[in-house]
Structures are given as structure tokens and as C-alpha cells.
Scaffold this motif. Structure first.
Motif, PDB file in Angstrom:
ATOM      1  N   ARG A 313     -36.450 -16.704 104.544  1.00 15.54           N
ATOM      2  CA  ARG A 313     -35.649 -15.488 104.433  1.00 15.54           C
ATOM      3  C   ARG A 313     -36.089 -14.494 105.507  1.00 15.54           C
ATOM      4  O   ARG A 313     -37.260 -14.113 105.575  1.00 15.54           O
ATOM      5  N   VAL A 314     -35.159 -14.092 106.352  1.00 13.48           N
ATOM      6  CA  VAL A 314     -35.435 -13.148 107.430  1.00 13.48           C
ATOM      7  C   VAL A 314     -34.288 -12.139 107.505  1.00 13.48           C
ATOM      8  O   VAL A 314     -33.259 -12.298 106.849  1.00 13.48           O
ATOM      9  N   HIS A 315     -34.466 -11.107 108.331  1.00 16.01           N
ATOM     10  CA  HIS A 315     -33.375 -10.177 108.616  1.00 16.01           C
ATOM     11  C   HIS A 315     -32.657 -10.701 109.863  1.00 16.01           C
ATOM     12  O   HIS A 315     -33.215 -10.693 110.955  1.00 16.01           O
ATOM     13  N   ALA A 316     -31.452 -11.188 109.655  1.00 14.92           N
ATOM     14  CA  ALA A 316     -30.698 -11.796 110.747  1.00 14.92           C
ATOM     15  C   ALA A 316     -29.297 -11.205 110.814  1.00 14.92           C
ATOM     16  O   ALA A 316     -28.725 -10.787 109.794  1.00 14.92           O
ATOM     17  N   LYS A 317     -28.751 -11.190 112.023  1.00 16.99           N
ATOM     18  CA  LYS A 317     -27.411 -10.648 112.207  1.00 16.99           C
ATOM     19  C   LYS A 317     -26.378 -11.599 111.630  1.00 16.99           C
ATOM     20  O   LYS A 317     -26.387 -12.798 111.906  1.00 16.99           O
TER      21      LYS A 317
END
Length: 406
Positions: A313-317
Motif C-alpha cells: 500500500r502506497v500513495h500513488a497517482k
């Protein structure tokens, strides 16, 4: 072509093809040696027995600071296993202080919950408050229930991530503030951080000497740390980006030392990314772990986590905006990556005592690398820096597959 020659060609082709298949199935020679040193991870369930990791009591018995690293900030297995190790260190080795790569004020609210002063978690941000960590906090609260305050496990943040959070702490803890300082702090804590200007931060910074002068009693140790956190945060913001590199780790080290000195038995667990807990430079900045290693020597023990492939889980566009979502990372494809051989080991998930493994000359050479290792932060872009895993860390927790944190 005669039938005889045709059949001969078929036989040669089949033999060659079979040899190629065998070569593909045959593990890298280093894996055969590696298999002699790895210990299987039998479960990631934090509630399970510690029987399979009991041997760590001998390894960790004299350690003053233990770093629990994570190769990503969004792997379910990492969070669950770190929870298990937290419970082991608390229940079996009597660690009473845990510091997180998180906001000091935010973690202070979590501390109020685990020591029983608050019935609900008051969340101020700056901490991965997710399903996996909520379970850990609930366990710590239950563990603390029957203990006197001086023996309870306490939680701490390693940095000031929010100007508003730290200024509010100062407003609440310094009743003797001058009217001028109270006015400045009150104004700043009500401005969203993204709207703060350099002149606002400079004005806040100018208050710091008089804030210190208002804390002269022996009981003012905590308010003095609040002021120091504010001093670290304002200095960081006012520096150009190129000079900010490394300031976080230096500040976290200073705060970790302070926390350790305040902790029961002066023993501390640190929860942070592998990159911060490394005992050697991975990037250009000096990491927290290197400062700790230089100060405490063998009293500092660094545990890394790693995986071969799976979702994180990451912050992705996504559709034009950044959101927290699972992103898949493929398996290692080259011997230039540590995971290439780790992924071929006989156990899918295992522990590797790196200090023991380097006693084997062939394994020592391989573990010293340098090679690539999966290091993923809050975004989907992995680190591009090589490292020597045996020089950076003491123990490896490897998972063949990662699933995204919840």
C-alpha cells in the motif's frame, strides 16, 4: 534429411532442452549455503506462541536499542510480524519504551490510550493507524492494565511532523508564557501548515530563547523537549531542500537518545523504515541507525524486513489524484538483487542472523555485496541505491510475498 538423422536431431534437442530446464530449476549455488543458516518464520500471528523465536532471547538479551525496520510502509506481513516482535520484546525481555518514526504529539495521544488515561484513541495524524497497528495498541493497553505507571510500556514519537501539534503542546504545558509568545503560538497553530510562510516560521523561531527561559524547574524536562522539537522543526523548514537531507535522521537520533534516557531500564525499541535504521549510509545522509551504532556499539541491534514480490500500500497517482492504494512489485530478476537468491530459499518466509551468516566465507562475500534491496517508502518509486545487507543490519526477516496493509 534421412529418418535416422531426423531422429538423432530430435534426441539431441530433447536432451539439450532437458538440460536447460534442469539448469533453470537448479538453485543458485549461494542458495544452498543460505539454506543452512535460515530459520523458518512459522507464523506472523502476533497472538501465537513465541516458541519458534525463543532463541532470540539469547541474541537480544544485552541489547539497549533494537530497531524494527520495514522495507515498505505498507506491507501487511511486516506490520504483523513487527507486532509479534514487539510483544516478544515486551513480554520476554521487558522493554518498556517504543519510539516510532512518527509525530511526537500524535504518538503522545496513543500513549495516553495504552496507559489507560484515555478510553479511545485520539488521532492527530503522523502515525500509521491501520488495522494491524490498532491490534498492537489494543494488546499494549491490555498488557499495561495491571501494571503501576512506572512499569507500563510507553509510546513516543521521534520527530515533530506538525507545527500545529507541537505549538498546541507548548500552549498547554507552559502556563507562564508571556502574552507576546502566547499570541504568536496561538496564531501559528491555527494556520494550516501548507499556508505557513517563511516569515511565520521565523517569527515562531524567534520565540524559542524566551520559551526556554520560562522552563527552569527540574520538572520541566518534557516541556523543554517540546521546545527542542519546535526548534528542530523550524530549523528544518527554514533550510533549503538540499540542506534538509539528513536533518530528519539527526533530529530523530537526538530524540531517541532522550527517550532512552527517560525510559525504564534505559532500553528502547525503535519502529522505522529500514533506510533509517541502517548501520551504514545507504543514501547520502547519515541514517539514524548509524548514529545509534556509533553511540551504543553492539548495544544497538538492527532488524530489517524484506520481500520478493507482491502488493504494497502506497500513495500513488490514480485518475489524476494521489490516493492510498495497493501497487504490485514484481520478483527480483537479477543476481544484482538480494531478493533474487532469498526468493529461491527453501523456506518462503525466514529469519537470517546476518552476524552468524558472515562467518561462512562464501556467504560473507555475497552478503557484503553491494546489491540492490527493495526499499519502498510512501510512494511506488523504490530506492535505486545499492547496499551491503550484512553491514547495514543484524537480522533479516524475509517474506517471499507481500500483501498490502489494511
Amino acid at each position: 534429411m534421412s529418418v535416422k538423422r531426423f531422429l538423432s536431431s530430435i534426441i539431441v534437442y530433447v536432451l539439450l532442452y532437458s538440460d536447460n530446464l534442469s539448469a533453470q530449476k537448479r538453485p543458485d549455488p549461494i542458495v544452498i549455503i543460505l539454506d543452512e543458516y535460515i530459520v523458518p518464520i512459522k507464523t506472523v500471528d502476533p497472538d501465537s506462541s513465541f516458541a519458534d523465536i525463543g532463541f532470540l532471547k539469547v541474541t537480544l538479551k544485552d541489547k539497549q536499542v533494537i530497531g524494527l525496520g520495514e522495507g515498505t510502509h505498507g506491507s501487511h506481513e511486516f506490520f504483523r510480524y513487527k507486532d509479534r516482535l514487539i510483544r516478544f520484546l515486551v513480554a520476554e525481555l521487558h522493554f518498556k519504551a517504543i519510539a516510532f518514526e512518527s509525530d511526537f504529539a500524535a504518538v503522545q495521544q496513543l500513549d495516553e490510550y495504552v496507559i489507560g488515561r484515555q478510553d479511545r484513541i485520539r488521532f492527530l495524524g503522523g502515525f500509521p493507524l491501520i488495522s494491524e497497528t490498532k491490534e498492537m495498541l489494543a494488546w499494549l493497553r491490555e498488557y499495561n492494565k495491571s501494571l503501576p505507571l512506572g512499569e507500563k510500556v510507553r509510546l513516543h514519537g521521534l520527530e515533530a511532523r506538525s507545527v500545529a501539534n507541537i505549538t498546541k503542546l507548548l500552549l498547554d504545558s507552559l502556563p507562564n508564557l508571556s502574552a507576546e509568545n502566547r499570541k504568536v503560538l496561538s496564531k501559528i497553530c491555527n494556520i494550516p501548515e501548507y499556508l505557513l510562510k517563511q516569515q511565520d516560521i521565523a517569527e515562531l523561531q524567534s520565540c524559542i530563547p524566551s520559551l526556554y527561559s520560562s522552563t527552569t524547574k527540574a520538572s520541566d524536562k518534557l516541556p523543554q523537549r517540546y521546545i527542542r522539537l519546535l526548534e528542530q522543526k523550524t530549523a528544518y523548514i527554514l533550510q533549503p531542500i538540499r540542506k534538509q537531507v539528513g536533518m530528519r535522521d539527526e533530529a530523530m537520533f537526538e530524540n531517541a537518545v532522550w527517550i532512552k534516557e527517560m525510559a525504564a531500564a534505559q532500553k528502547l525499541i525503535i519502529w522505522a523504515h529500514n533506510g533509517h535504521l541502517s548501520k551504514e549510509n545507504i543514501f547520502t545522509q547519515v541514517p539514524l541507525g548509524k548514529y545509534l551504532s556509533e553511540k551504543y556499539g553492539t548495544g544497538y541491534f538492527s532488524i530489517a524486513t524484506d520481500f520478493n514480490h507482491g502488493e504494497v500500500r502506497v500513495h500513488a497517482k490514480h485518475k489524476g489524484e494521489y490516493k492510498s492504494r495497493p501497487v504490485y512489485f514484481g520478483p527480483a530478476k537479477s543476481a544484482k538483487e538480494y531478493e533474487f537468491c532469498f526468493g529461491q530459499a527453501r523456506y518462503e518466509n525466514f529469519l537470517l542472523d546476518l552476524n552468524e551468516a558472515v562467518k561462512n566465507p562464501e556467504l560473507k562475500s555475497w552478503l557484503e555485496g553491494p546489491r540492490m534491496m527493495k526499499l519502498i517508502g510512501g510512494t511506488p518509486t523504490p530506492s535505486e541505491s545499492k547496499l551491503s545487507i550484512s553491514r547495514c543490519f543484524d537480522l533479516l526477516c524475509f517474506f517471499r510475498k507481500s500483501t498490502a496493509s489494511k
